[in-house]
Design an enzyme around this catalytic site. Sequence first.
Site, PDB file in Angstrom:
ATOM      1  N   LYS A  98       0.828  -1.212   0.000  1.00 52.48           N
ATOM      2  CA  LYS A  98       0.000   0.000   0.000  1.00 52.48           C
ATOM      3  C   LYS A  98       0.864   1.263   0.000  1.00 52.48           C
ATOM      4  CE  LYS A  98      -3.802  -2.436   2.156  1.00 52.48           C
ATOM      5  NZ  LYS A  98      -4.413  -2.878   3.415  1.00 52.48           N
ATOM      6  N   GLN A 142      -4.332  -1.953   9.566  1.00 50.45           N
ATOM      7  CA  GLN A 142      -4.237  -3.244   8.902  1.00 50.45           C
ATOM      8  C   GLN A 142      -4.833  -4.343   9.789  1.00 50.45           C
ATOM      9  OE1 GLN A 142      -3.013  -3.725   5.672  1.00 50.45           O
ATOM     10  NE2 GLN A 142      -3.839  -5.787   5.967  1.00 50.45           N
ATOM     11  N   ASP A 165     -10.731   2.228   4.292  1.00 48.65           N
ATOM     12  CA  ASP A 165     -11.120   0.815   4.196  1.00 48.65           C
ATOM     13  C   ASP A 165     -12.638   0.647   4.153  1.00 48.65           C
ATOM     14  OD1 ASP A 165      -8.954  -0.837   3.862  1.00 48.65           O
ATOM     15  OD2 ASP A 165      -8.580  -1.142   6.005  1.00 48.65           O
TER      16      ASP A 165
END
Lengths: 344, 344
Positions: A98, A142, A165
Amino acid sequence: MAIPATECIPLKIRGLFRFCYRTKLQKTWNIADRREFSCSAAKSYAARVVSGTAIARQIHKEIQASVEQLVGQGNRRPHLAVILVGDDPASRVYVRNKTRAASLLGISSSALLRPAGVTQAELLDLIDQMNRDWRVSGLLVQLPLPGHINERAVCNAIAPEKDVDGFHIVNIGKLVLDQRTMVPATPAAVWEIIQRTGIETVGKNVLVVGRSKNVGMPIAMLLHSDRNHERPGGDATVTIAHRCTPREQLTHHCRLADIVIAAAGVPQLITADMVKEGAVVIDVGINRIQESGSGRIRLVGDVDFEGVRQKAGFITPVPGGVGPVTIAMVMKNTVTAARNALAH
Amino acid sequence: MAIPATECIPLKIRGLFRFCYRTKLQKTWNIADRREFSCSAAKSYAARVVSGTAIARQIHKEIQASVEQLVGQGNRRPHLAVILVGDDPASRVYVRNKTRAASLLGISSSALLRPAGVTQAELLDLIDQMNRDWRVSGLLVQLPLPGHINERAVCNAIAPEKDVDGFHIVNIGKLVLDQRTMVPATPAAVWEIIQRTGIETVGKNVLVVGRSKNVGMPIAMLLHSDRNHERPGGDATVTIAHRCTPREQLTHHCRLADIVIAAAGVPQLITADMVKEGAVVIDVGINRIQESGSGRIRLVGDVDFEGVRQKAGFITPVPGGVGPVTIAMVMKNTVTAARNALAH
């Protein structure tokens, strides 16, 4: 075996088609600029392999243009903050992918590493700092997190407008109400692949195999909902199957499906005998399996790629399918977050 | 034609079975106390007509006991506040049914009437007052609202813990994440009917016809999700069909379905030729149609009741099916809200 992106040879062609990928099997798939496309196959019964790598590259160009426009207008560069707890090797790879993608696209980023023993309170405090930091456009933690931390509490602590997200409960609520919001990256990637490949969804039968809250469920939500709503949907008839679906019923539904989206995390779950001739097969599975001979770890999806490609109309490989587009969608969400911050 | 609840003759039977309803067609369906039940039919090919009225009565008893327990412990009586804007006749009936049901169950209630011309700001202000009023356990605003008012803003203004309709965006998010929350009354009613009739859902094929955000979508969410989650789901394979589903595909899916839930708002949509022998057919439709001869308005569902009852295993009538259970679920949510308020 999946055709890794690295086995594709990019060719530059003038005019309408900008990318052309020739695989070992001499099949060609051309991605046109934006949403127009054309396909040709040496053997008519073999599926077109949809290169997620190529689609991701297309999206990257759009993101780069968008970032440069933002910066050109005198705004700060979008910034993505990624929080990583512990040292799970897979999570480290995801975070590195990312931040690497961000830097390629002109998005600045920071990876905030915390030990596996970090307390929930400390993590929430860090999130709070990032929420209040005006230099941070997008923020993600994460997953998975260590067992002593409540993932839902963490997801809900991220400011919804920075939640790239799309896991905040309000963003999930908006998603299922067809409101404009941050769509979680994997479902967004499946949507982009379908749209950019020109696959029709309205009135089609879609089978989503897997009901996870981050992947299967939101994909079903995107594809069944109304194309005229604020966040357009696919207007498809959607079936959600999962581990409680008996095998023969899975086969029934699969044979009815014009589009199969496999997101169960079970290697070889979808085989050629289950798939309708010409169906679209999108493989969201990422399974690490050990090869019997070499003992090497190999990435495979949920679809028997070699078998199904002989029957499907379109198929995405693993790796090189949904994966690269997913990372691109996190970047796109980061730019959206930066733009939204300007608007408020 | 549906068998209205009034055509059922309640009989008292000692022992296990407490209620027994004998219809004109001499079919009997016995609802046992709680979740045990037994069925018998004079003609084996005819469906058991599931009386929503009887199930609602069962739930009412439980609610009454729960209210009396609360009050007996020295707490205030649960209170439901219903806001009605304008004078739509159907909405007035719905509100009256709710306040009447409340009073029968020992729940106090108030109907707050506002003219159709009320501004959104005035309505939000009223909601704010009710949110802050500790005497109000549950609050709902009867929908639909006049066009100048944003229904979503109104639903999101109600305090989630008082939101007995379950329409607040956070409650919707919780619902789709399988968290404990206020489940909207109609989906909750469908769930209760299935559970209390002892219908198995795990691994079964469920077809939900209709994708509205208050009915079809949440029903699909309840039935496909995991029975071991915080808010247990049905673990069924669920197909969501809607107006974009081609007729022949609707028929395909319907013939595969063990349970058909019709919530499309289309009279006679589900006919006998579409239904699998022995299937469960739950009719959520409420359609007002004018009889050709008398010109009278009659309530019908989405299912050709007379045809389908010859083939299905279970069928709910309209009226007297999902409707009464829906009102009971609003009451149950009100008591839940009152209990939650005590816990915090």
